[in-house]
Design a protein around this motif. Structure first.
Motif, short mmCIF file in Angstrom:
data_model
loop_
_atom_site.label_atom_id
_atom_site.label_comp_id
_atom_site.label_asym_id
_atom_site.label_seq_id
_atom_site.Cartn_x
_atom_site.Cartn_y
_atom_site.Cartn_z
N VAL A 30 5.57 3.99 -3.76
CA VAL A 30 5.50 3.07 -3.03
C VAL A 30 4.24 2.63 -2.20
O VAL A 30 3.62 1.34 -2.12
CB VAL A 30 6.17 3.65 -1.68
N ILE A 31 3.21 3.51 -2.16
CA ILE A 31 1.99 3.02 -1.48
C ILE A 31 1.43 2.29 -2.48
O ILE A 31 0.65 1.38 -2.37
CB ILE A 31 1.23 4.26 -1.04
N VAL A 32 1.23 2.64 -3.82
CA VAL A 32 0.41 2.00 -4.79
C VAL A 32 1.06 0.34 -4.75
O VAL A 32 0.34 -0.47 -4.94
CB VAL A 32 0.63 2.64 -6.13
N ARG A 33 2.13 0.15 -4.56
CA ARG A 33 2.93 -1.09 -4.74
C ARG A 33 2.52 -1.72 -3.55
O ARG A 33 2.21 -3.09 -3.91
CB ARG A 33 4.57 -0.95 -4.96
N GLU A 34 2.55 -1.31 -2.29
CA GLU A 34 2.22 -1.95 -1.25
C GLU A 34 0.71 -2.40 -1.13
O GLU A 34 0.52 -3.44 -0.81
CB GLU A 34 2.41 -1.09 0.07
N LEU A 35 -0.30 -1.64 -1.75
CA LEU A 35 -1.63 -1.98 -1.82
C LEU A 35 -1.92 -3.17 -3.07
O LEU A 35 -2.63 -4.00 -2.71
CB LEU A 35 -2.34 -0.82 -2.44
N GLU A 36 -0.98 -3.34 -4.19
CA GLU A 36 -0.98 -4.10 -4.96
C GLU A 36 -0.63 -5.58 -4.33
O GLU A 36 -1.00 -6.53 -4.57
CB GLU A 36 -0.34 -3.75 -6.15
N GLY A 82 -8.26 -6.67 -3.44
CA GLY A 82 -9.02 -5.68 -3.98
C GLY A 82 -8.78 -4.20 -3.53
O GLY A 82 -9.44 -3.22 -3.97
N LEU A 83 -7.54 -4.15 -2.74
CA LEU A 83 -7.30 -2.36 -2.37
C LEU A 83 -6.94 -1.97 -3.59
O LEU A 83 -7.18 -0.63 -3.53
CB LEU A 83 -6.28 -2.76 -1.13
N ALA A 84 -6.07 -2.19 -4.15
CA ALA A 84 -5.70 -1.66 -5.46
C ALA A 84 -6.66 -1.19 -6.41
O ALA A 84 -6.44 -0.27 -7.20
CB ALA A 84 -4.26 -2.41 -5.86
N GLN A 85 -7.73 -1.74 -6.53
CA GLN A 85 -8.74 -1.72 -7.30
C GLN A 85 -9.84 -0.57 -6.97
O GLN A 85 -10.79 -0.17 -7.54
CB GLN A 85 -9.52 -3.12 -7.84
N LYS A 86 -9.68 -0.21 -5.57
CA LYS A 86 -10.88 0.51 -4.77
C LYS A 86 -10.59 2.11 -5.53
O LYS A 86 -9.25 2.54 -5.91
CB LYS A 86 -10.73 0.62 -3.41
N PRO A 87 -11.98 2.82 -5.76
CA PRO A 87 -11.67 3.98 -6.27
C PRO A 87 -10.80 4.89 -5.16
O PRO A 87 -10.78 4.63 -4.18
CB PRO A 87 -12.96 4.62 -5.92
N ARG A 88 -9.81 5.77 -5.69
CA ARG A 88 -8.86 6.58 -4.71
C ARG A 88 -9.20 8.15 -5.23
O ARG A 88 -9.47 8.20 -6.29
CB ARG A 88 -7.69 6.10 -5.14
N VAL A 89 -8.88 8.90 -4.18
CA VAL A 89 -8.86 10.25 -4.37
C VAL A 89 -7.41 10.54 -3.79
O VAL A 89 -6.90 10.24 -2.69
CB VAL A 89 -9.93 11.03 -3.45
N LEU A 90 -6.67 11.18 -4.84
CA LEU A 90 -5.33 11.53 -4.64
C LEU A 90 -5.22 13.10 -4.25
O LEU A 90 -5.71 13.84 -4.71
CB LEU A 90 -4.46 11.25 -5.90
N ALA A 91 -4.34 13.25 -2.99
CA ALA A 91 -4.22 14.73 -2.51
C ALA A 91 -2.94 14.95 -2.42
O ALA A 91 -2.12 14.12 -1.72
CB ALA A 91 -5.01 15.13 -1.35
#
Length: 341
Positions: free
Chosen positions: A257-263, A268-277
């Motif tokens: 859900v979060i990935v789809r909303e960023l896209e 450019g939010l979906a292309q930013k480096p991400r740390v997943l926790a």
């Protein structure tokens, strides 16, 4: 203080003062002649980024900013007084847009940075300026130039090194409170966070700024929940920390859900480096944590950190990963920056 990140303002610079038509007439002066002075300059309207502000609330109740006109010239070659400038103090990170809300006028990202929004008109010339060998007694003077009137939008985008994203109640505010001196509201119901918050995080002798925004839900890009209006505050972040509620039975779908909303938001939010926790592991046993991390790793195709903001488990490792990602993202910008002595 109430948080406000959008404001519409009307600005108008001052007009220049008119030039003067005057002649020198004194009893014991054999040769007189023109002595009309120039008009004064109208005031500018200027925006300045200052430290210590993190909201545009000052522009909620006052939207009109008009500079004064310059004074007209006078005889004896006296120039009219120029009008003072009107300076608008805005937070660092404020964008100034045209009335259409899209055309960028200026982006104030450094303390002390200034931009002239409306330039005051120049004062008109007095008749002394028009004296020549063939026109010893000119009887003309120029009017001052008119001021400029504009309608503008102010849009604040908080400047932070890292940003927190996740569904409501993923533990973002708890994590921010655990790693910084920020004290966001924490409760067991959705949308506890209603406006962005900032906290300064220290790790291994270094510090960085972490931003927390209200949680996203599916359809936020279409206006559901609090919508995606606050995602603009993450556009300046170097890295995003994506928190997933480890106790959710649909944690894999929560990540999607979060990935789809960023896209859907873009910028450019979906292309930013991400740390997943995976958060809230204090409510799970070791076997469940390992199994859920493995499943989320397979879905996201990136490393997954296990942490608990409430219990402090795994927080240091996540902060170190964020710090490394920030350094890696900022390094090219520092290399491209112009050298200053």
């Amino acid at each position: 203080m109430k948080f406000l990140d959008h404001a519409r303002i009307e600005v108008r610079s001052g007009g220049g003062g008119a030039g003067c038509v005057s002649f020198r007439r004194e009893k014991f002066v054999e040769f007189g002649g023109p002595d009309g002075g120039d008009g004064g300059k109208g005031g500018d309207v200027i925006a300045e980024a200052v430290e210590g502000l993190n909201t545009l609330i000052d522009y909620r109740y006052r939207q009109h900013f008009f500079a004064k006109n310059g004074q007209p010239g006078a005889g004896r070659q006296r120039t009219g007084r120029s009008a003072p400038d009107v300076v608008l103090k805005v937070p660092v990170g404020t964008e100034i847009l045209e009335e259409d809300g899209e055309t960028l006028v200026a982006d104030l990202t450094r303390p002390g940075q200034r931009v002239t929004l409306a330039e005051g008109g120049n004062g008109g010339w007095g008749n002394l300026r028009f004296k020549s060998a063939t026109n010893q007694a000119p009887r003309r003077a120029n009017p001052g130039q008119p001021g400029v009137e504009r309608t503008l939008w102010l849009r604040l985008k908080l400047i932070a090194d890292a940003g927190l994203v996740g569904l409501p109640n993923a533990g973002k505010s708890t994590f921010l409170a655990a790693v910084s001196n920020a004290r966001p509201k924490i409760a067991d119901y959705p949308f506890t966070t209603l406006h962005p918050g900032l906290g300064v995080v220290g790790i291994d002798g270094a510090e960085f700024v972490l931003a927390d925004i209200p949680g996203l839900i599916e359809g936020a890009s279409e206006g559901r929940g609090l919508g995606d209006a606050f995602l603009g505050h993450l556009e300046r972040c170097a890295v995003l920390l994506h928190l997933v509620d480890g106790t959710s039975e649909t944690f894999e779908d929560d990540w999607r859900v979060i990935v789809r909303e960023l896209e859907a938001y873009g910028a450019g939010l979906a292309q930013k480096p991400r740390v997943l926790a995976l958060n809230k592991i204090d409510a799970l046993d070791a076997g469940e944590v390992a199994a859920r991390c493995a499943r989320l790793t397979a879905v996201a195709r990136m490393p997954v950190h296990a942490l608990s903001g409430a219990a402090g488990q795994g927080v240091t490792e996540v902060l170190r990963a964020l710090r490394a990602a920030i350094d890696a993202a900022r390094a090219p910008q520092a290399a491209d920056a112009p050298w200053q002595p």
